[in-house]
Enzyme design. Structure first.
Site, PDB file in Angstrom:
ATOM      1  N   ASN A   8     102.377 -12.906  62.485  1.00  0.00           N
ATOM      2  CA  ASN A   8     102.260 -13.223  61.058  1.00  0.00           C
ATOM      3  C   ASN A   8     102.776 -12.108  60.151  1.00  0.00           C
ATOM      4  OD1 ASN A   8     101.245 -14.815  58.744  1.00  0.00           O
ATOM      5  ND2 ASN A   8      99.814 -13.107  58.546  1.00  0.00           N
ATOM      6  N   TRP A  58     114.866 -19.201  49.944  1.00  0.00           N
ATOM      7  CA  TRP A  58     113.837 -19.238  50.976  1.00  0.00           C
ATOM      8  C   TRP A  58     113.937 -20.505  51.836  1.00  0.00           C
ATOM      9  CZ3 TRP A  58     110.529 -23.432  50.431  1.00  0.00           C
ATOM     10  CH2 TRP A  58     110.529 -24.051  49.184  1.00  0.00           C
TER      11      TRP A  58
HETATM   12  C1  LIG Z   1     106.961 -17.242  56.279  1.00  0.00           C
HETATM   13  C2  LIG Z   1     105.796 -17.780  57.099  1.00  0.00           C
HETATM   14  C3  LIG Z   1     105.974 -18.920  57.863  1.00  0.00           C
HETATM   15  C4  LIG Z   1     104.913 -19.428  58.621  1.00  0.00           C
HETATM   16  N1  LIG Z   1     105.117 -20.582  59.357  1.00  0.00           N
HETATM   17  C5  LIG Z   1     104.087 -21.120  60.045  1.00  0.00           C
HETATM   18  C6  LIG Z   1     104.262 -22.322  60.779  1.00  0.00           C
HETATM   19  O1  LIG Z   1     105.335 -22.925  60.802  1.00  0.00           O
HETATM   20  N2  LIG Z   1     103.185 -22.783  61.484  1.00  0.00           N
HETATM   21  C7  LIG Z   1     101.993 -22.157  61.478  1.00  0.00           C
HETATM   22  O2  LIG Z   1     101.063 -22.631  62.131  1.00  0.00           O
HETATM   23  N3  LIG Z   1     101.788 -21.035  60.778  1.00  0.00           N
HETATM   24  C8  LIG Z   1     102.806 -20.485  60.055  1.00  0.00           C
HETATM   25  N4  LIG Z   1     102.599 -19.328  59.362  1.00  0.00           N
HETATM   26  C9  LIG Z   1     101.249 -18.739  59.321  1.00  0.00           C
HETATM   27  C10 LIG Z   1     100.931 -17.720  60.412  1.00  0.00           C
HETATM   28  O3  LIG Z   1     101.955 -16.772  60.513  1.00  0.00           O
HETATM   29  C11 LIG Z   1     100.676 -18.328  61.775  1.00  0.00           C
HETATM   30  O4  LIG Z   1      99.778 -19.396  61.664  1.00  0.00           O
HETATM   31  C12 LIG Z   1     100.058 -17.302  62.739  1.00  0.00           C
HETATM   32  O5  LIG Z   1     100.940 -16.228  62.901  1.00  0.00           O
HETATM   33  C13 LIG Z   1      99.761 -17.946  64.066  1.00  0.00           C
HETATM   34  O6  LIG Z   1      99.354 -16.993  64.993  1.00  0.00           O
HETATM   35  P1  LIG Z   1      97.887 -17.013  65.613  1.00  0.00           P
HETATM   36  O7  LIG Z   1      97.564 -18.355  66.113  1.00  0.00           O
HETATM   37  O8  LIG Z   1      97.832 -15.875  66.578  1.00  0.00           O
HETATM   38  O9  LIG Z   1      97.015 -16.689  64.337  1.00  0.00           O
HETATM   39  P2  LIG Z   1      95.560 -16.077  64.166  1.00  0.00           P
HETATM   40  O10 LIG Z   1      95.722 -14.822  63.387  1.00  0.00           O
HETATM   41  O11 LIG Z   1      94.800 -16.004  65.425  1.00  0.00           O
HETATM   42  O12 LIG Z   1      94.879 -17.139  63.177  1.00  0.00           O
HETATM   43  C14 LIG Z   1      94.229 -18.318  63.656  1.00  0.00           C
HETATM   44  C15 LIG Z   1      94.845 -19.552  63.045  1.00  0.00           C
HETATM   45  O13 LIG Z   1      94.701 -19.523  61.620  1.00  0.00           O
HETATM   46  C16 LIG Z   1      95.824 -20.167  61.023  1.00  0.00           C
HETATM   47  N5  LIG Z   1      96.536 -19.205  60.189  1.00  0.00           N
HETATM   48  C17 LIG Z   1      96.572 -17.867  60.314  1.00  0.00           C
HETATM   49  N6  LIG Z   1      97.296 -17.313  59.319  1.00  0.00           N
HETATM   50  C18 LIG Z   1      97.751 -18.333  58.567  1.00  0.00           C
HETATM   51  C19 LIG Z   1      98.562 -18.427  57.387  1.00  0.00           C
HETATM   52  N7  LIG Z   1      99.049 -17.343  56.783  1.00  0.00           N
HETATM   53  N8  LIG Z   1      98.841 -19.642  56.902  1.00  0.00           N
HETATM   54  C20 LIG Z   1      98.358 -20.765  57.478  1.00  0.00           C
HETATM   55  N9  LIG Z   1      97.567 -20.740  58.581  1.00  0.00           N
HETATM   56  C21 LIG Z   1      97.275 -19.548  59.112  1.00  0.00           C
HETATM   57  C22 LIG Z   1      96.731 -20.634  62.150  1.00  0.00           C
HETATM   58  O14 LIG Z   1      96.437 -21.974  62.450  1.00  0.00           O
HETATM   59  C23 LIG Z   1      96.338 -19.705  63.288  1.00  0.00           C
HETATM   60  O15 LIG Z   1      96.605 -20.271  64.546  1.00  0.00           O
HETATM   61  C24 LIG Z   1     103.654 -18.793  58.592  1.00  0.00           C
HETATM   62  C25 LIG Z   1     103.482 -17.640  57.817  1.00  0.00           C
HETATM   63  C26 LIG Z   1     104.541 -17.136  57.087  1.00  0.00           C
HETATM   64  C27 LIG Z   1     104.340 -15.890  56.269  1.00  0.00           C
END
Ligand SMILES: Cc1cc2nc3c(=O)[nH]c(=O)nc-3n(C[C@H](O)[C@H](O)[C@H](O)COP(=O)(O)OP(=O)(O)OC[C@H]3O[C@@H](n4cnc5c(N)ncnc54)[C@H](O)[C@@H]3O)c2cc1C
Length: 467
Positions: free
Chosen positions: A344, A362
């Site tokens: 993220n 973007w």
């Molecule tokens: C430019 C950009 C594009 C992104 N595109 C996507 C995408 O296409 N799909 C996607 O699922 N997430 C996206 N994210 C959000 C986030 O980066 C990912 O959800 C996260 O990195 C997933 O990793 P994790 O499961 O280890 O997250 P963890 O840190 O373990 O968080 C748990 C869950 O919380 C949710 N979450 C966490 N951070 C965010 C956030 N900023 N926005 C929305 N939900 C969040 C996700 O469902 C994630 O699986 C994006 C963020 C940015 C800045």
């Protein structure tokens, strides 16, 4: 009575409202899944993600078979053809009712509304359920009756409206008497959508349920402190699973509560923070439903429509290839190209670099992410991009631009993450790795732009467009 349970982004048996009610109210159940090749292409769905869907579908099919529920795959190029293909199938198999869980992006809503009306006309019952987030999109309002566009008050309202029965898991359905049609052999679809990196992302409900347990047990407490450091494996890597509905948001929250003495918004700081990240996902799903313009290629903040974005193919191609000459940016892009996922912190850094330092629209980045991410999700991806580009709801103010070099020093102090994904810089010292003085010595490109100048330019352009 024979019914269909139509699976979409809910590839699980446990706690699946549509499946639960379909089985409870029907004598015979058929599970259906659609292959929508042209639609997937139009949506820029990544091959690694489609492969992930199908591998999970295969496991789902095996689980359903044990319940005597055959899983049949139907094909329609576009959503517009789905209704007639499904209706023909229902007529041929004397199906009386259709069950599914709602989806909220605009094309999916249109498809479902069309199905709803055309099936009603034909006397086929349609039963829909709310499943993807805890509070149904559209149901949370501000004190003045408006939809939320800022996360913190949304989150407060989310907690204040939460009822205990929203966090209760539904039972697995009972076994049906017999399979009423033949199930589809999925192997040809798995062959068609094969992907070389599939082993990085194991499939299945049990896998992700156990994984969440392990995450909360061993990494939950330190999540808040470590989540921003990409060299540490400190986040849940849950996004592909939760977005495909292999596990529900509800399940994650119930588990978080279990590991936090029954609390969600107080107690263990790491777990509380993880819950708040899951609520960002919920927030963006509410946004996409309440403000459909964001899924019609429009920015949330109107004045940003007037930003004179740079059109520079060379810069864009270098950004896409991870060859911008800014090590942390290149590392992030290369991680995504290699694994289908990006940390993220890196998503924010590379998105700000594209939309501010390069001042490239973007939407180019949004599309590129969708084409490569295994967790590519229209709501969260659009939300993340519009946040980074300062065009969205509750976005970063346009003048607060992350400096990638500073971010790199702060969040990858020893350059471990950079060296992993940009091996050319493996011999750089800890200080030099963030921005090598003589990149040519490492066969690494010079930076596309000067970070300070391009930052100033972006602020000037945004400021002029605003006024
Ligand atoms: C430019 C950009 C594009 C992104 N595109 C996507 C995408 O296409 N799909 C996607 O699922 N997430 C996206 N994210 C959000 C986030 O980066 C990912 O959800 C996260 O990195 C997933 O990793 P994790 O499961 O280890 O997250 P963890 O840190 O373990 O968080 C748990 C869950 O919380 C949710 N979450 C966490 N951070 C965010 C956030 N900023 N926005 C929305 N939900 C969040 C996700 O469902 C994630 O699986 C994006 C963020 C940015 C800045």
């Amino acid at each position: 009575m024979k019914s269909i349970c139509w699976f979409r982004n809910d590839l699980r048996v446990l706690d699946n409202p549509a499946l639960h009610h379909c089985c409870k109210n029907s004598d015979e159940v058929i599970a259906v899944y659609f292959i929508n090749r042209a639609q997937w292409q139009e949506h820029d769905d990544a091959l690694i993600k489609i492969n992930f869907w199908l591998r999970n579908l295969e496991l789902l099919q095996n689980k359903l078979k044990k319940l005597n529920i055959p899983l049949v795959v139907l094909e329609a190029d576009n959503y517009s053809e789905t209704a007639s293909v499904l209706k023909d199938f229902c007529t041929k198999n004397e199906v009386k009712n259709l069950y599914f869980n709602n989806e909220y992006p605009i094309n999916e809503l249109k498809r479902d509304r069309n199905i709803y009306s055309s099936f009603k006309e034909s006397g086929i019952g349609v039963f829909t359920y709310h499943d993807q987030v805890i509070h149904e999109p559209g149901s949370l309002k501000t004190t003045t009756g408006n939809n939320f566009s800022v996360y913190s008050p949304f989150k407060r309202k989310w907690f204040s409206e939460l009822l205990e029965d929203q966090l209760v898991i539904l039972d697995e359905p009972e076994k049906q008497e017999s399979m009423c049609v033949e199930q589809t052999d999925l192997s040809k679809f798995l062959d068609e959508f094969t992907h070389s990196k599939s082993e990085l992302w194991p499939a299945g409900e049990e896998f992700i349920q156990n994984y969440i347990d392990e995450f909360l047990k061993f990494k939950g407490t330190t999540y808040k402190v470590k989540r921003n450091f990409p060299a540490i494996d400190a986040t849940a890597k849950l996004s592909p699973y939760i977005n495909t509905g292999i596990v529900s948001s509800k399940w994650c929250l119930i588990k978080a509560r279990e590991y936090n003495n029954g609390q969600l918004d107080d107690g263990n700081k790491g777990i509380v923070h993880w819950v708040s990240e899951i609520l960002w996902r919920e927030f963006y799903r509410h946004i996409i439903y309440n403000f459909p313009k964001v899924s019609k290629s429009l920015p949330f903040v109107d004045y940003t429509k007037n930003i004179p974005w740079n059109v520079n193919e060379e810069w864009l191609e270098r950004w896409k290839a991870g060859k911008t000459g800014i090590p942390i940016v290149d590392a992030g892009i290369r991680e995504m190209l290699e694994t289908g996922w990006m940390h993220n912190r890196l998503r924010m850094i590379v998105a700000m670099f594209l939309s501010k330092n390069l001042l490239i629209n973007w939407q180019e980045g949004e599309k590129f992410f969708m084409r490569h991410l295994i967790d590519g999700d229209i709501a969260s991806n659009n939300g993340g991009w519009q946040w980074s580009a300062s065009t969205g709801t509750d976005a970063a103010p346009y003048f607060r631009i992350m400096n990638p070099e500073t971010q790199s020093i702060k969040f990858d102090p020893q350059g471990k993450y950079i060296k992993r994904w940009v091996p050319e810089l493996a011999d750089c010292s800890e200080t030099e790795v963030h921005m090598p003085k003589s990149p040519e010595n490492y066969n690494y490109p010079k930076p596309i732009v000067d970070l300070k100048e391009s930052r100033k330019n972006a602020i000037d352009v945004f400021s002029a467009s605003k006024s």
